[in-house]
Motif scaffolding. Structure first.
Motif, PDB file in Angstrom:
ATOM      1  N   THR A  24       5.854  17.497  -0.831  1.00  0.00           N
ATOM      2  CA  THR A  24       5.004  17.988   0.248  1.00  0.00           C
ATOM      3  C   THR A  24       3.993  16.931   0.668  1.00  0.00           C
ATOM      4  O   THR A  24       3.374  16.259  -0.161  1.00  0.00           O
ATOM      5  CB  THR A  24       4.254  19.251  -0.206  1.00  0.00           C
ATOM      6  OG1 THR A  24       5.219  20.212  -0.665  1.00  0.00           O
ATOM      7  CG2 THR A  24       3.469  19.856   0.941  1.00  0.00           C
ATOM      8  N   LYS A  25       3.797  16.788   1.967  1.00  0.00           N
ATOM      9  CA  LYS A  25       2.803  15.862   2.482  1.00  0.00           C
ATOM     10  C   LYS A  25       1.400  16.397   2.197  1.00  0.00           C
ATOM     11  O   LYS A  25       1.199  17.612   2.132  1.00  0.00           O
ATOM     12  CB  LYS A  25       2.986  15.671   3.983  1.00  0.00           C
ATOM     13  CG  LYS A  25       4.289  15.017   4.375  1.00  0.00           C
ATOM     14  CD  LYS A  25       4.398  14.885   5.890  1.00  0.00           C
ATOM     15  CE  LYS A  25       5.706  14.231   6.299  1.00  0.00           C
ATOM     16  NZ  LYS A  25       5.842  14.124   7.782  1.00  0.00           N
ATOM     17  N   THR A  33      -0.384  19.921   3.351  1.00  0.00           N
ATOM     18  CA  THR A  33       0.685  20.845   3.717  1.00  0.00           C
ATOM     19  C   THR A  33       0.907  21.838   2.579  1.00  0.00           C
ATOM     20  O   THR A  33       0.877  21.446   1.408  1.00  0.00           O
ATOM     21  CB  THR A  33       1.994  20.071   3.992  1.00  0.00           C
ATOM     22  OG1 THR A  33       1.751  19.093   4.997  1.00  0.00           O
ATOM     23  CG2 THR A  33       3.113  21.004   4.435  1.00  0.00           C
ATOM     24  N   LYS A  65       9.307   6.961   1.201  1.00  0.00           N
ATOM     25  CA  LYS A  65       8.112   7.779   1.044  1.00  0.00           C
ATOM     26  C   LYS A  65       6.954   6.935   0.503  1.00  0.00           C
ATOM     27  O   LYS A  65       7.147   5.847  -0.016  1.00  0.00           O
ATOM     28  CB  LYS A  65       8.404   8.946   0.088  1.00  0.00           C
ATOM     29  CG  LYS A  65       9.483   9.904   0.569  1.00  0.00           C
ATOM     30  CD  LYS A  65       9.056  10.667   1.796  1.00  0.00           C
ATOM     31  CE  LYS A  65      10.095  11.720   2.183  1.00  0.00           C
ATOM     32  NZ  LYS A  65       9.705  12.466   3.397  1.00  0.00           N
ATOM     33  N   GLN A  72       3.538   9.145  -3.761  1.00  0.00           N
ATOM     34  CA  GLN A  72       4.471  10.257  -3.921  1.00  0.00           C
ATOM     35  C   GLN A  72       5.623   9.871  -4.840  1.00  0.00           C
ATOM     36  O   GLN A  72       6.014  10.646  -5.719  1.00  0.00           O
ATOM     37  CB  GLN A  72       5.026  10.693  -2.571  1.00  0.00           C
ATOM     38  CG  GLN A  72       6.059  11.822  -2.687  1.00  0.00           C
ATOM     39  CD  GLN A  72       6.605  12.245  -1.340  1.00  0.00           C
ATOM     40  OE1 GLN A  72       5.868  12.344  -0.373  1.00  0.00           O
ATOM     41  NE2 GLN A  72       7.903  12.507  -1.280  1.00  0.00           N
TER      42      GLN A  72
END
Length: 215
Positions: free
Chosen positions: A89-90, A93, A176, A180
């Motif tokens: 998940t960003k 968010t 990414k 992350q």
């Protein structure tokens, strides 16, 4: 096999090292007769001089398919893991909005297959494979005129798969953000099921080489 730019092998040495690091079991896929499904055979293999070496039982249905269609695919897959959506998940968010994915390494060889029926040539394949899989040499001599392998050679056929193309993929979210990817590797290590640990190792190895993804 579809390969995004960020999933591609960084060089030939990358996939060659991965294969050499114990990834010696794959799937041989041969076109079936017209209108029928491909013939697919899981098997160990060894690599030598631009080719893959395989031996299979003589009754295996793959032989007729190879004789009709000698261009084959040999696929090797490993170091795979399911990555849950919340891990991807960003920032800012909701975790439930994260989209899951699969991590894996895969190498696909396109090959021209040649069937080996000569007894000594089949014995040579077995010797090459035993040197790889049983390097301590704790086995009887492998020769057409010596037991126990000599009498068994008639029950197998060998395959010399001359490699004409290699496609390699390392799918570990390399596009990414670094934070992350580092976090996902940590979570894989903590979860520790299946192939989580080798998948995390592959992700960290790629992260070390690539750093932030540059399109």
């Amino acid at each position: 096999m579809f390969i995004q730019p960020w999933d591609a092998a960084l060089d030939d040495a990358e996939w060659q090292a991965w294969i050499a690091d114990g990834h010696d079991f794959g799937v041989l896929s041969v076109n079936g007769p017209s209108g029928r499904a491909p013939v697919v055979v899981p098997t160990h293999f060894t690599a030598t001089d631009g080719a893959l070496l395989v031996h299979l039982a003589r009754p295996n249905p793959v032989w007729a398919a190879i004789e009709a269609h000698p261009q084959v695919t040999f696929a090797v897959t490993g170091d795979y893991a399911f990555v849950p959506g919340p891990w991807r998940t960003k920032p800012g968010t909701p975790p439930t909005d994260g989209v899951p994915t699969s991590y894996y390494a895969a190498v696909q060889f396109t090959c021209q297959a040649a069937i080996i029926d000569d007894a000594e040539a089949k014995a040579a394949i077995l010797r090459h494979q035993m040197a790889h899989f049983q390097p301590d040499g704790d086995h009887a001599p492998i020769a057409p005129d010596q037991p126990p392998y000599g009498r068994m050679l008639s029950g197998i056929r060998g395959l010399h798969l001359a490699v004409t193309e290699v496609r390699a993929k390392f799918k570990y979210d390399d596009h990414k953000p670094v934070e992350q990817r580092t976090g996902t590797a940590r979570r894989l290590t903590e979860r520790g099921t299946g192939l989580d640990a080798p998948a995390a190792s592959q992700q960290l190895r790629r992260l070390d080489r690539i750093g932030p993804w540059q399109p």
